[in-house]
Design a protein around this motif. Sequence first.
Motif, mmCIF file in Angstrom:
data_model
loop_
_atom_site.group_PDB
_atom_site.id
_atom_site.type_symbol
_atom_site.label_atom_id
_atom_site.label_comp_id
_atom_site.label_asym_id
_atom_site.label_seq_id
_atom_site.Cartn_x
_atom_site.Cartn_y
_atom_site.Cartn_z
ATOM 1 N N LEU A 1 0.857 -1.181 0.000
ATOM 2 C CA LEU A 1 0.000 0.000 0.000
ATOM 3 C C LEU A 1 0.893 1.231 0.000
ATOM 4 C CD1 LEU A 1 -2.725 1.472 0.352
ATOM 5 C CD2 LEU A 1 -2.396 1.232 2.811
ATOM 6 N N HIS A 2 0.702 2.087 -0.974
ATOM 7 C CA HIS A 2 1.485 3.310 -1.105
ATOM 8 C C HIS A 2 0.691 4.439 -0.454
ATOM 9 C CE1 HIS A 2 4.005 1.041 -3.878
ATOM 10 N NE2 HIS A 2 2.877 0.608 -4.401
ATOM 11 N N GLN A 3 0.937 4.663 0.829
ATOM 12 C CA GLN A 3 0.163 5.641 1.591
ATOM 13 C C GLN A 3 0.323 7.057 1.045
ATOM 14 O OE1 GLN A 3 1.400 4.766 5.667
ATOM 15 N NE2 GLN A 3 -0.664 3.971 6.034
ATOM 16 N N ASP A 4 1.466 7.375 0.460
ATOM 17 C CA ASP A 4 1.673 8.718 -0.077
ATOM 18 C C ASP A 4 0.804 8.986 -1.305
ATOM 19 O OD1 ASP A 4 3.266 6.777 -1.373
ATOM 20 O OD2 ASP A 4 4.656 8.284 -2.113
ATOM 21 N N THR A 5 0.291 7.928 -1.930
ATOM 22 C CA THR A 5 -0.572 8.054 -3.096
ATOM 23 C C THR A 5 -2.055 7.991 -2.716
ATOM 24 O OG1 THR A 5 1.133 6.935 -4.393
ATOM 25 C CG2 THR A 5 -1.022 7.066 -5.386
ATOM 26 N N CYS A 6 -2.354 7.411 -1.595
ATOM 27 C CA CYS A 6 -3.727 7.180 -1.143
ATOM 28 C C CYS A 6 -4.509 8.494 -1.055
ATOM 29 C CB CYS A 6 -3.712 6.491 0.221
ATOM 30 S SG CYS A 6 -5.345 6.198 0.923
ATOM 31 N N CYS B 1 -10.890 0.441 -0.519
ATOM 32 C CA CYS B 1 -10.161 -0.778 -0.168
ATOM 33 C C CYS B 1 -10.727 -1.411 1.099
ATOM 34 C CB CYS B 1 -8.668 -0.487 0.001
ATOM 35 S SG CYS B 1 -8.266 0.743 1.257
ATOM 36 N N VAL B 2 -11.114 -0.585 2.050
ATOM 37 C CA VAL B 2 -11.684 -1.100 3.296
ATOM 38 C C VAL B 2 -13.027 -1.771 3.021
ATOM 39 C CG1 VAL B 2 -12.465 -0.494 5.616
ATOM 40 C CG2 VAL B 2 -10.501 0.683 4.627
ATOM 41 N N LEU B 3 -13.818 -1.173 2.157
ATOM 42 C CA LEU B 3 -15.109 -1.772 1.804
ATOM 43 C C LEU B 3 -14.927 -3.108 1.093
ATOM 44 C CD1 LEU B 3 -17.024 1.393 0.561
ATOM 45 C CD2 LEU B 3 -17.317 0.188 2.740
ATOM 46 N N ALA B 4 -13.880 -3.223 0.281
ATOM 47 C CA ALA B 4 -13.648 -4.451 -0.484
ATOM 48 C C ALA B 4 -12.952 -5.533 0.328
ATOM 49 C CB ALA B 4 -12.821 -4.133 -1.731
ATOM 50 N N ALA B 5 -12.072 -5.134 1.245
ATOM 51 C CA ALA B 5 -11.258 -6.119 1.977
ATOM 52 C C ALA B 5 -10.971 -5.603 3.384
ATOM 53 C CB ALA B 5 -9.961 -6.393 1.223
ATOM 54 N N GLN B 6 -11.979 -5.607 4.216
ATOM 55 C CA GLN B 6 -11.844 -5.026 5.560
ATOM 56 C C GLN B 6 -10.900 -5.787 6.482
ATOM 57 O OE1 GLN B 6 -15.743 -4.881 7.253
ATOM 58 N NE2 GLN B 6 -15.956 -7.088 7.395
ATOM 59 N N ASP B 7 -10.597 -7.025 6.160
ATOM 60 C CA ASP B 7 -9.643 -7.783 6.974
ATOM 61 C C ASP B 7 -8.194 -7.482 6.599
ATOM 62 O OD1 ASP B 7 -11.651 -9.071 8.443
ATOM 63 O OD2 ASP B 7 -11.840 -10.654 6.941
ATOM 64 N N ARG C 1 -6.786 5.357 8.793
ATOM 65 C CA ARG C 1 -6.385 6.140 9.959
ATOM 66 C C ARG C 1 -7.511 7.090 10.342
ATOM 67 N NH1 ARG C 1 -0.450 7.695 7.717
ATOM 68 N NH2 ARG C 1 -1.684 9.367 6.812
ATOM 69 N N ASP C 2 -7.753 7.220 11.615
ATOM 70 C CA ASP C 2 -8.813 8.099 12.101
ATOM 71 C C ASP C 2 -8.557 9.563 11.762
ATOM 72 O OD1 ASP C 2 -10.319 6.016 13.178
ATOM 73 O OD2 ASP C 2 -9.354 6.177 15.135
ATOM 74 N N GLU C 3 -7.310 9.994 11.860
ATOM 75 C CA GLU C 3 -7.017 11.419 11.719
ATOM 76 C C GLU C 3 -7.158 11.963 10.300
ATOM 77 O OE1 GLU C 3 -3.030 9.220 11.767
ATOM 78 O OE2 GLU C 3 -4.855 9.167 12.952
ATOM 79 N N ALA D 1 -5.438 5.049 4.039
ATOM 80 C CA ALA D 1 -5.497 3.602 4.246
ATOM 81 C C ALA D 1 -4.276 3.072 4.987
ATOM 82 C CB ALA D 1 -5.628 2.889 2.903
ATOM 83 N N VAL D 2 -4.524 2.001 5.717
ATOM 84 C CA VAL D 2 -3.483 1.296 6.472
ATOM 85 C C VAL D 2 -3.555 -0.172 6.086
ATOM 86 C CG1 VAL D 2 -2.711 0.643 8.784
ATOM 87 C CG2 VAL D 2 -3.712 2.898 8.402
ATOM 88 N N LEU D 3 -2.428 -0.772 5.826
ATOM 89 C CA LEU D 3 -2.358 -2.187 5.472
ATOM 90 C C LEU D 3 -2.264 -3.016 6.751
ATOM 91 C CD1 LEU D 3 -2.154 -4.269 3.166
ATOM 92 C CD2 LEU D 3 0.322 -3.907 3.204
ATOM 93 N N LEU D 4 -3.229 -3.888 6.962
ATOM 94 C CA LEU D 4 -3.257 -4.729 8.159
ATOM 95 C C LEU D 4 -2.528 -6.050 7.959
ATOM 96 C CD1 LEU D 4 -7.018 -4.273 9.134
ATOM 97 C CD2 LEU D 4 -5.029 -3.016 10.031
#
Length: 65
Positions: A5-10, A16-22, A27-29, A33-36
């Motif tokens: 996951l390229h957070q700088d591009t997000c 992504c969370v809707l498609a693959a929540q696991d 991030r709340d702030e 996206a965060v890769l789990l």
Amino acid sequence: MLVTLHQDTCVASGQCVLAAQDVFDQRDEDGVAVLLDDNPPAELHDDVRRAAAICPALAITVAES
């Protein structure tokens, strides 16, 4: 499968969370996206592929192994 996951591009759309929540969260702030799990189990592979395909910023890279 190896997921990157390229957070700088997000753009924090949350698709992504809707498609693959696991595998993805946000991030709340700022909603970025965060890769789990960068190596999800086989039963989640289709969800991860879908998340990568619908990401409006193309911030998810999937390497098949």
